[in-house]
Scaffold this active site. Structure first.
Site, mmCIF file in Angstrom:
data_model
loop_
_atom_site.group_PDB
_atom_site.id
_atom_site.type_symbol
_atom_site.label_atom_id
_atom_site.label_comp_id
_atom_site.label_asym_id
_atom_site.label_seq_id
_atom_site.Cartn_x
_atom_site.Cartn_y
_atom_site.Cartn_z
ATOM 1 N N LYS A 116 0.874 -1.175 0.000
ATOM 2 C CA LYS A 116 0.000 0.000 0.000
ATOM 3 C C LYS A 116 0.911 1.224 0.000
ATOM 4 O O LYS A 116 1.529 1.564 1.009
ATOM 5 C CB LYS A 116 -0.914 -0.013 1.225
ATOM 6 C CG LYS A 116 -1.919 1.124 1.201
ATOM 7 C CD LYS A 116 -2.953 0.950 2.299
ATOM 8 C CE LYS A 116 -4.052 1.997 2.241
ATOM 9 N NZ LYS A 116 -3.599 3.366 2.108
ATOM 10 N N GLU A 171 -0.143 5.392 -7.771
ATOM 11 C CA GLU A 171 0.350 6.322 -6.774
ATOM 12 C C GLU A 171 1.621 7.007 -7.286
ATOM 13 O O GLU A 171 2.541 6.343 -7.765
ATOM 14 C CB GLU A 171 0.646 5.515 -5.509
ATOM 15 C CG GLU A 171 0.559 6.275 -4.246
ATOM 16 C CD GLU A 171 -0.821 6.236 -3.571
ATOM 17 O OE1 GLU A 171 -1.793 5.735 -4.179
ATOM 18 O OE2 GLU A 171 -0.903 6.735 -2.443
HETATM 19 S S1 IVH Z 1 -6.291 -0.501 -4.772
HETATM 20 C C1 IVH Z 1 -10.836 0.704 -5.684
HETATM 21 N N1 IVH Z 1 -3.770 -0.764 -4.344
HETATM 22 O O1 IVH Z 1 -4.829 3.595 -0.818
HETATM 23 C C2 IVH Z 1 -9.714 0.874 -4.762
HETATM 24 N N2 IVH Z 1 -4.823 1.199 -3.530
HETATM 25 O O2 IVH Z 1 -6.674 4.010 1.385
HETATM 26 C C3 IVH Z 1 -8.470 0.540 -5.437
HETATM 27 N N3 IVH Z 1 -3.290 2.755 -2.426
HETATM 28 O O3 IVH Z 1 -7.261 5.279 -2.649
HETATM 29 C C4 IVH Z 1 -7.349 0.800 -4.561
HETATM 30 N N4 IVH Z 1 -1.495 1.555 -2.711
HETATM 31 O O4 IVH Z 1 -4.809 5.644 -3.201
HETATM 32 C C5 IVH Z 1 -4.828 0.017 -4.156
HETATM 33 N N5 IVH Z 1 -1.517 -1.159 -4.096
HETATM 34 C C6 IVH Z 1 -2.588 -0.364 -3.905
HETATM 35 C C7 IVH Z 1 -2.499 0.879 -3.253
HETATM 36 C C8 IVH Z 1 -3.658 1.634 -3.076
HETATM 37 C C9 IVH Z 1 -1.975 2.681 -2.225
HETATM 38 C C10 IVH Z 1 -4.106 3.887 -1.977
HETATM 39 C C11 IVH Z 1 -5.127 4.332 -2.964
HETATM 40 C C12 IVH Z 1 -6.439 4.264 -2.266
HETATM 41 C C13 IVH Z 1 -5.998 4.365 -0.857
HETATM 42 C C14 IVH Z 1 -7.029 3.825 0.066
#
Ligand code: IVH
Length: 672
Positions: A116, A171
């Site tokens: 993440k 990101e």
């Molecule tokens: S998937 C439909 N994968 O975390 C949602 N999000 O707290 C798809 N983020 O808004 C998100 N790394 O900005 C996804 N490997 C990752 C991510 C990620 C960072 C962020 C993203 C999201 C936020 C949610």
């Protein structure tokens, strides 16, 4: 998304709160608004991320449908050009424990796991493979237009490898190494990335050397089918894009790097989580705050659908909080072995992820100025892995308004300090504190485990220990006068030290504490030259011809080894035996090296392997290869699971990437 806004009052009527809850919800709303404003608009913060999450969680419990919950995010600045997302950019549901994760996984066993990333979420739109525009996530529905700035980010291509029409989401972030290069300009890599993207002049964005990893691609169904056919032509056997892993593979083929991805069943999740958690205190060169687990099967994803806040087919498993708030009781300056004066903050004891923290480093005088920190301030501290926690920012100023006194004299020996780059240094080689630190370093490197830093300090203060050879002259009588020291312990210490007189050349060289010379380079020099006399007599040219040895190290070795010769003689006469090695190298051992299967080849190692890293290092060295840090000139990168930035660099630089199996094959192949 057909989510219609309801006013707070309407929501309360609907849910029929009792009065106490009602009151609390209002309080929480007002606090969250306040902190959102501080954080997203002003770029500051009064509470820790953890405290913020707690407020949010409480609100979610009392009033799950509250608008504020779906609004969190970066509310677009009033002056920015706004972009409405065609498909809303949702948040993620989160878990803090494996138990919470398993509650969610029930009945499923095929997932993908990605880090993440803690940067700025953005959406890029491509039409027929050509970049059209980019927007920040904003509040999920409306973001800020960053189209021009994004053109200056090298990872984001202007043209895809195929004529795809899709939104690529991911990101934008700043690598820690880049953040460090901008020493002191930003408070953290995430703010650095966000601030850099939102520049008026996009060339400034370019100078900030940002990176991008994708984690999602949104496209119409018929587009997906069209791409499947297109990709199948170019990549035989590519097949259907029916799972998330494949989808990320597709993104890569389009020409955009996805965040590292691994497939896993439920059982494998903790290991991946822990691997990334460990990685953030080491190899991983960018900030992450957890892992994202996603259901792999795309048709199942579709069936599970989303709430107005998050997709049901994904969950963020967050690392345990490594931040805490505390107050600074005192700031003192510590003198290191090399003479650096490091400011250390003594803290009101606070628990951080299970450890009691009493002090924190402030790095250097410039950092104190940048943080604007002083005694009495309430600060946010953060710890990554095992390293000493650091002060991230001031949360509340205390009574001391002015700047911290920067010492002009060494607090230990009172000689004047010199400023070198950002460091203050005591240049007195005989500074009592530096001598003590050198003794502690020596004992540490040559594994004198029974004499720890505090005992060494006591012996040093009494004048019993003044030079490394004194360790080997210690007697039981010397030790007995100290607190908690009985005859049994004293004799154990003396015996133990006596057993440590045999020291490998590389260790011995490291233990001497020559400026800039660490373990790895000491080993390289020892391996090449074989004995201390040869190292002492080597000139600078000889030394820099050794892999990895730079001029700074060469000069220090050349100079300081001569200076330290009396210390070495003293140690030898006290019975210390420095093990010599068979010298290998261009002049001495050409044949010796050439016969070996990996002769002349250099390797870098990354990721988690089936055996400790040391095993592979020994294996490679034993086969004539050398171990180096990642650079363009490295021949091979041996990559295990979850290689971090080294893997990225190796790909960038076309360094051959091999796995354990291939390494073993290489060793066999040449031998046959
Ligand atoms: S998937 C439909 N994968 O975390 C949602 N999000 O707290 C798809 N983020 O808004 C998100 N790394 O900005 C996804 N490997 C990752 C991510 C990620 C960072 C962020 C993203 C999201 C936020 C949610």
């Amino acid at each position: 998304m057909g989510h219609k806004k309801k006013s707070g009052q309407e929501q309360r009527n609907l849910l029929n709160f009792d009065n106490k809850d009602h009151q609390r919800v209002m309080e929480l709303e007002s606090q969250l608004r306040h902190h959102n404003y501080l954080y997203y608009t002003l770029g500051t913060m009064e509470i820790t991320d953890d405290e913020y999450d707690r407020l949010r969680d409480e609100l979610e419990k009392l009033n799950p449908e509250n608008d504020l919950l779906s609004q969190v995010g970066d509310r677009p600045r009033p002056e920015a050009t706004k972009v409405q997302h065609k498909v809303e950019m949702l948040s993620l549901n989160k878990a803090n424990t494996f138990e919470e994760v398993t509650k969610w996984t029930i009945g499923m066993d095929d997932f993908v796991v990605q880090p993440k990333l803690d940067g700025l979420a953005v959406s890029l739109y491509y039409e027929k493979g050509i970049y059209q525009y980019a927007a920040t996530r904003g509040d999920g529905r409306v973001g800020e237009d960053i189209t021009e700035n994004v053109r200056y980010i090298q990872d984001i291509p202007a043209k895809l490898n195929f004529d795809a029409t899709c939104h690529i989401r991911g990101e934008i972030f700043m690598r820690r190494s880049v953040f460090d290069e901008f020493a002191g300009e930003f408070s953290n890599p995430r703010n650095a990335a966000a601030g850099s993207v939102k520049q008026k002049d996009p060339r400034v964005t370019g100078e900030r050397r940002l990176n991008f990893f994708a984690y999602a691609a949104v496209m119409e169904n018929n587009e997906r089918e069209r791409l499947e056919l297109l990709l199948a032509e170019k990549v035989p056997g590519f097949g259907e894009i029916d799972n998330e892993y494949k989808k990320m593979e597709m993104v890569r083929l389009l020409g955009v790097e996805p965040a590292q991805i691994a497939r896993s069943g439920v059982e494998g999740l903790p290991e991946l989580f822990e691997g990334w958690d460990r990685g953030r205190s080491g190899e991983v060169d960018f900030d992450i705050d957890g892992v994202v687990i996603k259901v792999n099967d795309l048709s199942l994803q579709e069936k599970m659908g989303s709430t107005h806040h998050h997709p049901r087919w994904a969950i963020a498993w967050k690392f345990s909080a490594q931040q805490a708030r505390t107050t600074i009781k005192n700031i003192r300056w510590q003198v290191s072995r090399t003479g650096n004066l490091t400011p250390v903050a003594d803290l009101e004891t606070v628990n951080l992820a299970g450890a009691n923290i009493t002090h924190s480093t402030l790095h250097n005088a410039d950092e104190i100025v940048r943080l604007g920190v002083n005694v009495g301030d309430t600060v946010l501290i953060e710890r990554r892995g095992d390293v000493i926690p650091k002060v991230i920012r001031v949360l509340e100023k205390g009574p001391n308004d002015g700047p911290v006194d920067i010492p002009e004299k060494c607090p230990r020996c009172q000689s004047g300090v010199v400023k070198e780059n950002v460091f203050l240094r005591c240049k007195n080689q005989n500074c009592s504190r530096r001598l003590l630190k050198k003794l502690i370093h020596f004992a540490d490197v040559v594994d004198l485990e029974t004499v720890g830093p505090s005992l060494i300090e006591k012996l040093y203060d009494k004048g019993i220990l003044t030079t490394p050879a004194d360790f080997f002259r210690l007697s039981e009588e010397d030790l007995l006068p100290f607190d908690k020291m009985g005859e049994v312990l004293a004799s154990k210490i003396v015996r133990h030290i006596g057993e440590k007189k045999q020291i490998t050349l590389a260790k011995f060289l490291t233990a001497l504490g020559i400026t800039h010379l660490g373990e790895v380079m000491a080993a390289a020099i020892s391996e090449r030259l074989g004995n201390l006399e040869a190292i002492r007599d080597a000139n600078i040219e000889d030394l820099v011809s050794i892999d990895g040895v730079g001029e700074k190290i060469a000069v220090a070795v050349n100079l300081e080894l001569n200076e330290k010769w009396p210390v070495i003689e003293d140690l030898r006469s006290g019975g210390v035996d420095i093990e010599e090695t068979e010298p290998v190298g261009p002049e001495n051992g050409v044949n010796n090296v050439q016969e070996k299967p990996l002769a002349g080849k250099s390797f870098c190692i990354t990721g988690s392997l089936s055996k400790p890293r040391k095993y592979f290092e020994d294996l490679i060295r034993g086969a004539g290869g050398t171990i180096k840090n990642i650079s363009k000139s490295v021949d091979y990168l041996l990559a295990g699971e979850k290689g971090g930035s080294k893997l990225d660099k190796a790909r960038d630089w076309d360094v051959a990437i091999i796995d354990e199996g291939e390494l073993v094959e290489m060793m066999k192949a040449v031998r046959n």
